[in-house]
Scaffold this active site. Sequence first.
Site, PDB file in Angstrom:
ATOM      1  N   HIS A  46     -72.071 -51.260 -26.519  1.00 49.42           N
ATOM      2  CA  HIS A  46     -71.025 -50.775 -27.436  1.00 49.42           C
ATOM      3  C   HIS A  46     -71.485 -50.956 -28.874  1.00 49.42           C
ATOM      4  O   HIS A  46     -72.485 -51.618 -29.128  1.00 49.42           O
ATOM      5  CB  HIS A  46     -69.739 -51.581 -27.236  1.00 49.42           C
ATOM      6  CG  HIS A  46     -69.908 -53.023 -27.624  1.00 49.42           C
ATOM      7  ND1 HIS A  46     -70.359 -53.970 -26.735  1.00 49.42           N
ATOM      8  CD2 HIS A  46     -69.733 -53.658 -28.800  1.00 49.42           C
ATOM      9  CE1 HIS A  46     -70.435 -55.137 -27.352  1.00 49.42           C
ATOM     10  NE2 HIS A  46     -70.069 -54.980 -28.610  1.00 49.42           N
ATOM     11  N   HIS A 128     -74.904 -50.644 -35.255  1.00 47.43           N
ATOM     12  CA  HIS A 128     -75.942 -50.953 -34.268  1.00 47.43           C
ATOM     13  C   HIS A 128     -75.318 -51.231 -32.903  1.00 47.43           C
ATOM     14  O   HIS A 128     -74.190 -51.690 -32.812  1.00 47.43           O
ATOM     15  CB  HIS A 128     -76.790 -52.156 -34.716  1.00 47.43           C
ATOM     16  CG  HIS A 128     -76.026 -53.443 -34.760  1.00 47.43           C
ATOM     17  ND1 HIS A 128     -75.203 -53.781 -35.817  1.00 47.43           N
ATOM     18  CD2 HIS A 128     -75.930 -54.465 -33.862  1.00 47.43           C
ATOM     19  CE1 HIS A 128     -74.658 -54.969 -35.571  1.00 47.43           C
ATOM     20  NE2 HIS A 128     -75.078 -55.405 -34.402  1.00 47.43           N
TER      21      HIS A 128
HETATM   22  P1  2AM Z   1     -73.729 -58.081 -32.174  1.00 50.03           P
HETATM   23  O1  2AM Z   1     -73.915 -57.099 -31.083  1.00 50.03           O
HETATM   24  O2  2AM Z   1     -74.393 -57.698 -33.436  1.00 50.03           O
HETATM   25  O3  2AM Z   1     -74.044 -59.490 -31.728  1.00 50.03           O
HETATM   26  C1  2AM Z   1     -68.803 -59.066 -29.315  1.00 50.03           C
HETATM   27  O4  2AM Z   1     -69.294 -60.365 -29.462  1.00 50.03           O
HETATM   28  C2  2AM Z   1     -69.325 -58.153 -30.391  1.00 50.03           C
HETATM   29  O5  2AM Z   1     -68.887 -58.610 -31.672  1.00 50.03           O
HETATM   30  C3  2AM Z   1     -70.832 -58.079 -30.439  1.00 50.03           C
HETATM   31  O6  2AM Z   1     -71.206 -56.724 -30.412  1.00 50.03           O
HETATM   32  C4  2AM Z   1     -71.226 -58.736 -31.729  1.00 50.03           C
HETATM   33  O7  2AM Z   1     -72.169 -58.067 -32.486  1.00 50.03           O
HETATM   34  C5  2AM Z   1     -69.976 -58.658 -32.564  1.00 50.03           C
HETATM   35  N1  2AM Z   1     -69.891 -59.789 -33.485  1.00 50.03           N
HETATM   36  C6  2AM Z   1     -69.927 -59.699 -34.839  1.00 50.03           C
HETATM   37  N2  2AM Z   1     -69.796 -60.898 -35.396  1.00 50.03           N
HETATM   38  C7  2AM Z   1     -69.703 -61.795 -34.397  1.00 50.03           C
HETATM   39  C8  2AM Z   1     -69.573 -63.212 -34.331  1.00 50.03           C
HETATM   40  N3  2AM Z   1     -69.475 -63.950 -35.448  1.00 50.03           N
HETATM   41  N4  2AM Z   1     -69.544 -63.793 -33.125  1.00 50.03           N
HETATM   42  C9  2AM Z   1     -69.638 -63.048 -31.997  1.00 50.03           C
HETATM   43  N5  2AM Z   1     -69.755 -61.714 -31.984  1.00 50.03           N
HETATM   44  C10 2AM Z   1     -69.786 -61.085 -33.154  1.00 50.03           C
END
Ligand code: 2AM
Length: 180
Positions: A46, A128
């Site tokens: 996602h 991303h």
């Molecule tokens: P990421 O893919 O760049 O890790 C669920 O965890 C989603 O929320 C993930 O896609 C994650 O992005 C995003 N996310 C953004 N900030 C986060 C945080 N502080 N902790 C966990 N997930 C985060």
Amino acid sequence: MPEGEEPGRYFFAIWPEAQIRGRLDAWAREIETGTGARRVAADNLHMTLAFLGTLRETQVTAARKVARGMAPEPAVLTLDRIGYWQRPRIIWAGSRDGCDLLCALAENLRERLRRVGFRIDTRLFVPHVTLYRKARRRPKWTSRRIEWPVNDFCLVHSRLLPEGARYEIVERWSANSDVK
Ligand code: 2AM
């Protein structure tokens, strides 16, 4: 949130249809990551628009209310590059050309959430799709081009289970949703 369930973490995201997830998964499998990198399960692929963290039920209601006032313009997102961030150690798929409509949606959503009191990451939004976590080095990858039609966005509930993250879509909003 179903009654009796403990509070989980929530985020707004764009969730691809199975066919796009399948193509992203196929691309991820081609990437040479080195040892230790953990591929994100195809069903979990996602793009996060705004991460909200752990929420109480009243906050979930507030987040849904924010989203209800938004109607994303349909757009096609081209995924054609692989990126690597050393700090969170993730390998991701993104777009060479940027993505004006999607970035506008994410920034708009983030700003509206901040206005009603949510603490949202203030760093620039970089669209991303995370393909691998725990990646120790910059990967080698082959070019691909995935055209992802985006018509809606959703609120997602996330639970961290021993076998990995379990995501559940709480609600979707599209350009055709009733704006209440
Ligand atoms: P990421 O893919 O760049 O890790 C669920 O965890 C989603 O929320 C993930 O896609 C994650 O992005 C995003 N996310 C953004 N900030 C986060 C945080 N502080 N902790 C966990 N997930 C985060």
